[in-house]
Scaffold this active site. Structure first.
Site, short mmCIF file in Angstrom:
data_model
loop_
_atom_site.label_atom_id
_atom_site.label_comp_id
_atom_site.label_asym_id
_atom_site.label_seq_id
_atom_site.Cartn_x
_atom_site.Cartn_y
_atom_site.Cartn_z
CB ILE A 12 93.82 -53.40 88.03
CG1 ILE A 12 92.37 -53.50 87.59
CG2 ILE A 12 94.14 -51.99 88.49
CD1 ILE A 12 91.37 -53.41 88.75
N GLY A 13 96.99 -52.86 86.78
CA GLY A 13 98.38 -52.72 87.18
C GLY A 13 99.35 -53.66 86.50
N GLY A 15 100.60 -53.45 83.48
CA GLY A 15 101.54 -52.77 82.60
C GLY A 15 101.08 -52.65 81.16
CE LYS A 16 95.08 -53.26 81.28
NZ LYS A 16 95.42 -53.45 82.70
CE1 TYR A 46 88.56 -50.39 92.16
CE2 TYR A 46 88.78 -48.29 91.03
CZ TYR A 46 88.97 -49.65 91.08
OH TYR A 46 89.60 -50.29 90.02
CG ASP A 84 95.37 -49.26 76.84
OD1 ASP A 84 94.26 -49.14 76.25
OD2 ASP A 84 95.70 -48.53 77.79
#
Length: 209
Positions: A12-13, A15-16, A46, A84
């Site tokens: 997660i995060g 940059g995909k 979450y 992605d």
């Protein structure tokens, strides 16, 4: 382009999506982006992971399968496609998020569905330390992501690394600690140059200056 189905993965995060968009534009290819925002269980997960993990993962698996099944149909021109996400991402996140009995059931469904999809020709894996991931997550300002603990990101990271080390897919393992694909053209060019070379199955490690 010798690779007709290119998949980008990472935590997660990592940059995909940014990299996928830039590569698709440079190479003039078809682009498949994960439609995670349509998952109604994501914000709930979450806040209450134990209650919403199973419906969250089922929804993701169904949506990813439908999207890839629709897009990756053989066509006359064998158009190159960049995605992605890797479909196996379903299983990796489920392994982290689900208790053992639910994961066993989920895995049985996953194995049936996976047989109906094609594997990518090459995987680009973006590896970044947790503090870099957290910085990227803060910058994109998705409300439901802002309280993700470091321990969860590390668990996801470890699960990805274990998977990559065990599979035999052609994999470009990118050290993305300093990655800035939007503003540093050299970083993007390094990826493009790598995609223009022939690689053997297994891991090829690439660092970005």
């Amino acid at each position: 382009m010798q690779y007709k189905f290119i998949t980008i993965e990472g935590n997660i995060g990592a940059g995909k999506t940014t990299l996928a968009n830039l590569l698709a534009k440079k190479l003039n290819t078809r682009l498949v982006l994960e439609e995670f925002s349509d998952n109604p269980f994501l914000p709930k997960f979450y806040k209450n992971p134990s209650q919403y993990a199973f419906p969250l993962e089922l929804f993701f698996m169904a949506e990813r399968f439908k999207q890839l099944k629709d897009v990756l149909q053989p066509d006359l021109f064998q158009q190159t496609t960049i995605s992605d996400y890797l479909f196996t991402k379903c299983l990796l996140f489920a392994k982290v998020n689900l208790p053992e009995e639910e994961f066993k059931l989920y895995q049985r469904l996953f194995d049936i569905i996976l047989q109906q999809l094609i594997l990518p020709d090459i995987l680009i894996y973006l590896h970044a330390p947790v503090d870099k991931l957290q910085s990227n997550i803060q910058k994109r300002q998705r409300d439901y992501e802002q309280q993700i603990p470091d321990s969860y990101l590390q668990n996801i990271q470890d699960t990805y690394l274990n998977y990559i080390q065990q599979q035999n897919l052609i994999t470009l393992f990118i050290d993305a600690s300093n990655a800035d694909f939007l503003h540093d053209e050299m970083h993007l060019q390094i990826i493009l140059d790598a995609l223009n070379r022939k690689h053997l199955p297994g891991i090829t490690r690439i660092s970005l200056p």
